[in-house]
Write a protein that holds these residues in place. Sequence first.
Motif, PDB file in Angstrom:
ATOM      1  N   THR A 386       0.818  -1.209   0.000  1.00  0.00           N
ATOM      2  CA  THR A 386       0.000   0.000   0.000  1.00  0.00           C
ATOM      3  C   THR A 386       0.851   1.256   0.000  1.00  0.00           C
ATOM      4  O   THR A 386       1.805   1.369   0.769  1.00  0.00           O
ATOM      5  CB  THR A 386      -0.912   0.019   1.241  1.00  0.00           C
ATOM      6  OG1 THR A 386      -1.778  -1.116   1.205  1.00  0.00           O
ATOM      7  CG2 THR A 386      -1.760   1.280   1.287  1.00  0.00           C
ATOM      8  N   THR A 387       0.497   2.212  -0.884  1.00  0.00           N
ATOM      9  CA  THR A 387       1.118   3.531  -0.891  1.00  0.00           C
ATOM     10  C   THR A 387       0.022   4.587  -0.812  1.00  0.00           C
ATOM     11  O   THR A 387      -0.916   4.577  -1.603  1.00  0.00           O
ATOM     12  CB  THR A 387       1.933   3.760  -2.184  1.00  0.00           C
ATOM     13  OG1 THR A 387       2.950   2.765  -2.283  1.00  0.00           O
ATOM     14  CG2 THR A 387       2.586   5.138  -2.180  1.00  0.00           C
ATOM     15  N   LEU A 388       0.137   5.491   0.159  1.00  0.00           N
ATOM     16  CA  LEU A 388      -0.825   6.568   0.335  1.00  0.00           C
ATOM     17  C   LEU A 388      -0.194   7.868  -0.132  1.00  0.00           C
ATOM     18  O   LEU A 388       0.870   8.269   0.357  1.00  0.00           O
ATOM     19  CB  LEU A 388      -1.238   6.689   1.801  1.00  0.00           C
ATOM     20  CG  LEU A 388      -2.219   7.820   2.138  1.00  0.00           C
ATOM     21  CD1 LEU A 388      -3.564   7.590   1.464  1.00  0.00           C
ATOM     22  CD2 LEU A 388      -2.390   7.948   3.650  1.00  0.00           C
ATOM     23  N   ALA A 389      -0.822   8.537  -1.103  1.00  0.00           N
ATOM     24  CA  ALA A 389      -0.329   9.808  -1.633  1.00  0.00           C
ATOM     25  C   ALA A 389      -1.234  10.940  -1.178  1.00  0.00           C
ATOM     26  O   ALA A 389      -2.459  10.857  -1.313  1.00  0.00           O
ATOM     27  CB  ALA A 389      -0.274   9.762  -3.167  1.00  0.00           C
ATOM     28  N   LEU A 390      -0.641  12.002  -0.646  1.00  0.00           N
ATOM     29  CA  LEU A 390      -1.374  13.179  -0.198  1.00  0.00           C
ATOM     30  C   LEU A 390      -0.829  14.403  -0.913  1.00  0.00           C
ATOM     31  O   LEU A 390       0.389  14.575  -1.021  1.00  0.00           O
ATOM     32  CB  LEU A 390      -1.220  13.376   1.318  1.00  0.00           C
ATOM     33  CG  LEU A 390      -1.652  12.215   2.226  1.00  0.00           C
ATOM     34  CD1 LEU A 390      -1.303  12.527   3.669  1.00  0.00           C
ATOM     35  CD2 LEU A 390      -3.138  11.944   2.076  1.00  0.00           C
ATOM     36  N   THR A 391      -1.724  15.254  -1.407  1.00  0.00           N
ATOM     37  CA  THR A 391      -1.290  16.484  -2.059  1.00  0.00           C
ATOM     38  C   THR A 391      -2.103  17.662  -1.532  1.00  0.00           C
ATOM     39  O   THR A 391      -3.291  17.544  -1.269  1.00  0.00           O
ATOM     40  CB  THR A 391      -1.413  16.388  -3.599  1.00  0.00           C
ATOM     41  OG1 THR A 391      -0.889  17.563  -4.197  1.00  0.00           O
ATOM     42  CG2 THR A 391      -2.858  16.213  -4.043  1.00  0.00           C
ATOM     43  N   ALA A 392      -1.398  18.798  -1.377  1.00  0.00           N
ATOM     44  CA  ALA A 392      -2.025  20.033  -0.888  1.00  0.00           C
ATOM     45  C   ALA A 392      -1.786  21.109  -1.942  1.00  0.00           C
ATOM     46  O   ALA A 392      -0.803  21.845  -1.871  1.00  0.00           O
ATOM     47  CB  ALA A 392      -1.419  20.442   0.455  1.00  0.00           C
ATOM     48  N   PRO A 393      -2.662  21.211  -2.949  1.00  0.00           N
ATOM     49  CA  PRO A 393      -2.383  22.093  -4.085  1.00  0.00           C
ATOM     50  C   PRO A 393      -2.456  23.572  -3.768  1.00  0.00           C
ATOM     51  O   PRO A 393      -1.820  24.379  -4.449  1.00  0.00           O
ATOM     52  CB  PRO A 393      -3.455  21.695  -5.104  1.00  0.00           C
ATOM     53  CG  PRO A 393      -4.576  21.149  -4.278  1.00  0.00           C
ATOM     54  CD  PRO A 393      -3.926  20.470  -3.119  1.00  0.00           C
ATOM     55  N   GLY A 394      -3.220  23.972  -2.739  1.00  0.00           N
ATOM     56  CA  GLY A 394      -3.453  25.397  -2.536  1.00  0.00           C
ATOM     57  C   GLY A 394      -2.987  25.969  -1.218  1.00  0.00           C
ATOM     58  O   GLY A 394      -3.227  27.135  -0.928  1.00  0.00           O
ATOM     59  N   GLY A 395      -2.326  25.191  -0.378  1.00  0.00           N
ATOM     60  CA  GLY A 395      -1.873  25.690   0.912  1.00  0.00           C
ATOM     61  C   GLY A 395      -1.413  24.548   1.790  1.00  0.00           C
ATOM     62  O   GLY A 395      -1.926  23.426   1.695  1.00  0.00           O
ATOM     63  N   THR A 396      -0.420  24.811   2.630  1.00  0.00           N
ATOM     64  CA  THR A 396       0.101  23.781   3.525  1.00  0.00           C
ATOM     65  C   THR A 396      -1.013  23.222   4.409  1.00  0.00           C
ATOM     66  O   THR A 396      -1.873  23.954   4.886  1.00  0.00           O
ATOM     67  CB  THR A 396       1.224  24.360   4.397  1.00  0.00           C
ATOM     68  OG1 THR A 396       2.291  24.787   3.537  1.00  0.00           O
ATOM     69  CG2 THR A 396       1.762  23.337   5.386  1.00  0.00           C
ATOM     70  N   ALA A 397      -0.989  21.909   4.619  1.00  0.00           N
ATOM     71  CA  ALA A 397      -2.057  21.249   5.374  1.00  0.00           C
ATOM     72  C   ALA A 397      -1.478  20.233   6.352  1.00  0.00           C
ATOM     73  O   ALA A 397      -0.440  19.608   6.080  1.00  0.00           O
ATOM     74  CB  ALA A 397      -3.026  20.556   4.421  1.00  0.00           C
ATOM     75  N   THR A 398      -2.144  20.090   7.473  1.00  0.00           N
ATOM     76  CA  THR A 398      -1.825  19.042   8.444  1.00  0.00           C
ATOM     77  C   THR A 398      -2.891  17.963   8.355  1.00  0.00           C
ATOM     78  O   THR A 398      -4.094  18.257   8.339  1.00  0.00           O
ATOM     79  CB  THR A 398      -1.779  19.613   9.874  1.00  0.00           C
ATOM     80  OG1 THR A 398      -0.803  20.653   9.931  1.00  0.00           O
ATOM     81  CG2 THR A 398      -1.411  18.539  10.875  1.00  0.00           C
ATOM     82  N   PRO A 450      -7.002  22.622   1.430  1.00  0.00           N
ATOM     83  CA  PRO A 450      -7.626  21.351   1.045  1.00  0.00           C
ATOM     84  C   PRO A 450      -6.583  20.292   0.708  1.00  0.00           C
ATOM     85  O   PRO A 450      -5.493  20.591   0.234  1.00  0.00           O
ATOM     86  CB  PRO A 450      -8.466  21.717  -0.184  1.00  0.00           C
ATOM     87  CG  PRO A 450      -7.840  22.962  -0.719  1.00  0.00           C
ATOM     88  CD  PRO A 450      -7.303  23.705   0.460  1.00  0.00           C
ATOM     89  N   VAL A 451      -6.946  19.042   0.956  1.00  0.00           N
ATOM     90  CA  VAL A 451      -6.069  17.904   0.708  1.00  0.00           C
ATOM     91  C   VAL A 451      -6.766  16.945  -0.248  1.00  0.00           C
ATOM     92  O   VAL A 451      -7.944  16.634  -0.088  1.00  0.00           O
ATOM     93  CB  VAL A 451      -5.736  17.167   2.017  1.00  0.00           C
ATOM     94  CG1 VAL A 451      -4.931  15.904   1.744  1.00  0.00           C
ATOM     95  CG2 VAL A 451      -4.989  18.086   2.965  1.00  0.00           C
ATOM     96  N   HIS A 452      -6.026  16.479  -1.251  1.00  0.00           N
ATOM     97  CA  HIS A 452      -6.507  15.444  -2.159  1.00  0.00           C
ATOM     98  C   HIS A 452      -5.654  14.200  -1.936  1.00  0.00           C
ATOM     99  O   HIS A 452      -4.464  14.299  -1.629  1.00  0.00           O
ATOM    100  CB  HIS A 452      -6.405  15.897  -3.617  1.00  0.00           C
ATOM    101  CG  HIS A 452      -7.244  17.094  -3.931  1.00  0.00           C
ATOM    102  ND1 HIS A 452      -8.391  17.029  -4.703  1.00  0.00           N
ATOM    103  CD2 HIS A 452      -7.114  18.390  -3.582  1.00  0.00           C
ATOM    104  CE1 HIS A 452      -8.921  18.237  -4.806  1.00  0.00           C
ATOM    105  NE2 HIS A 452      -8.165  19.077  -4.134  1.00  0.00           N
TER     106      HIS A 452
END
Length: 490
Positions: A386-398, A450-452
């Motif tokens: 399993t690989t989990l990918a997280l992206t924050a295109p518009g601002g840093t996110a926790t 936001p996080v995708h």
Amino acid sequence: MNRTTLSLFAGTAALAAVTAFAAAAPPPASGAVPRAAARLPVERTSLVCPAPSGSDLAETTYTSFTPVTKGAASGGGARLQAAGVQDAGGGKGKKAGKPVLTPKAPGSPATGDTSGGDAPALVGTADGSLAPGWTVQETTEVSAGTGRGLLGVACAGADTDFWFPGASTAAGRTDYVHLTNPDDSAAVVDIELYGKDGAIKAPLGENLTVDPGTSDAILLPTLTEERQAGLTVHVSVRGGRVGAAVQALDDKAGGDWLAPAAEPAGSLVLPGIPKDATDVRLIAFTPGDDDADLKIRLASPDGLITPAGNETVHVKAGMTASVGLGDVTRGEPGSLVLTPADQAVPVVAALQVERGKGDKRETAFIPATAAVGTRATAAGNGAKDTTLALTAPGGTATVKVTASAGSEGGTPATKTYTIKSGTTQDVDAPVPTGLKGTYALTVEPVSGGPVHASRTLTGAGTAFTVQTLPTDHGLVSVPQTEEDLSIVQK
């Protein structure tokens, strides 16, 4: 007693009831700020899973999971069982009586499996404590033949409108549109096809009836004589509801499920391209009357970059555009971010992604997806695949990520990550302590933009499948209400 007298008595009784309630609970003072809608756990969730494969070599696993949700109703249950099969004459096959799986409690995955090419589509319902965020993963391994490899799809709710950029009727591809009707009344469906030159004549895709409680798989090449790669399929429901997904099978490059893309929007995020992707293709379509010009950027671990030679894409109104991006990730994980180059025009999009080369190629799809929102869940994970990918295109996110207990044992674990603005990270996701079986990952943004997200599962060799993680719809807004005496004065 005539109707006029009855109406007068009814109105007088209603007025008395409202007046009595107002006396017990007077309305707020004039100018008071209205209370915001409450976010409450849903009490019922329904899902449909498409028939997994027509291959006799198919081995399919289902994993069900419901996150523990504060304030959820007590009790309740969930079950997945077979839908009927609609034959060419519109007949309905028998339903299997035994559920494929029966979850016991929130926080613990439940699994079931089947083999061969006769496994049916499934219809499921969860209520009470098992309803909020109920997630079911369908994962199939096919060892040889057309569409060999790993095929995965997150079972989804029924709806009335679906977009699938990335389908094909070209030689070497065998694509099916799977339609499942979970309701007690028939659904009437249109399937529209759009290629590089616009709408494709497909009269056999019009006015299709899907009987109550049945599923149907429509082979795309039977709807048209046109043979094109990079098509956009639009499933529009005239009456009723269906669950819909496209199964895309390739003679030489494996195959996977193509899940519906996010609703048409001016800006889109397609998260979680594997770092070892050898070929990536963008397929985009605009359903409106205006052309769209989009900036193409890659959210890499170091920030947003523009792929050389692919700075923009022009999408003509009503036509499907296809852009080859090659090995755009260059050995690092990434997500594609599409934004308007000029005016915002609603677009749908998906990526067709390959790993491996030559006769060892495997294919998966990444549709544009909405942000995680409050919470999203991916079930059916293994300790090493399993690989989990997280992206924050518009601002840093926790972001907080929780690994559930295992389906056969293990203790939940949680980690928190900071995703910098404009980046994608393949995070070192938590694994349950003492894991036995499979487990679920739950993603919850804590603060920031936001996080995708997406989750990649890998199998033998280059086999893989990617599922995006939009919100799990575990919570719903319930407006606060106040008594209003003015309604009885009108």
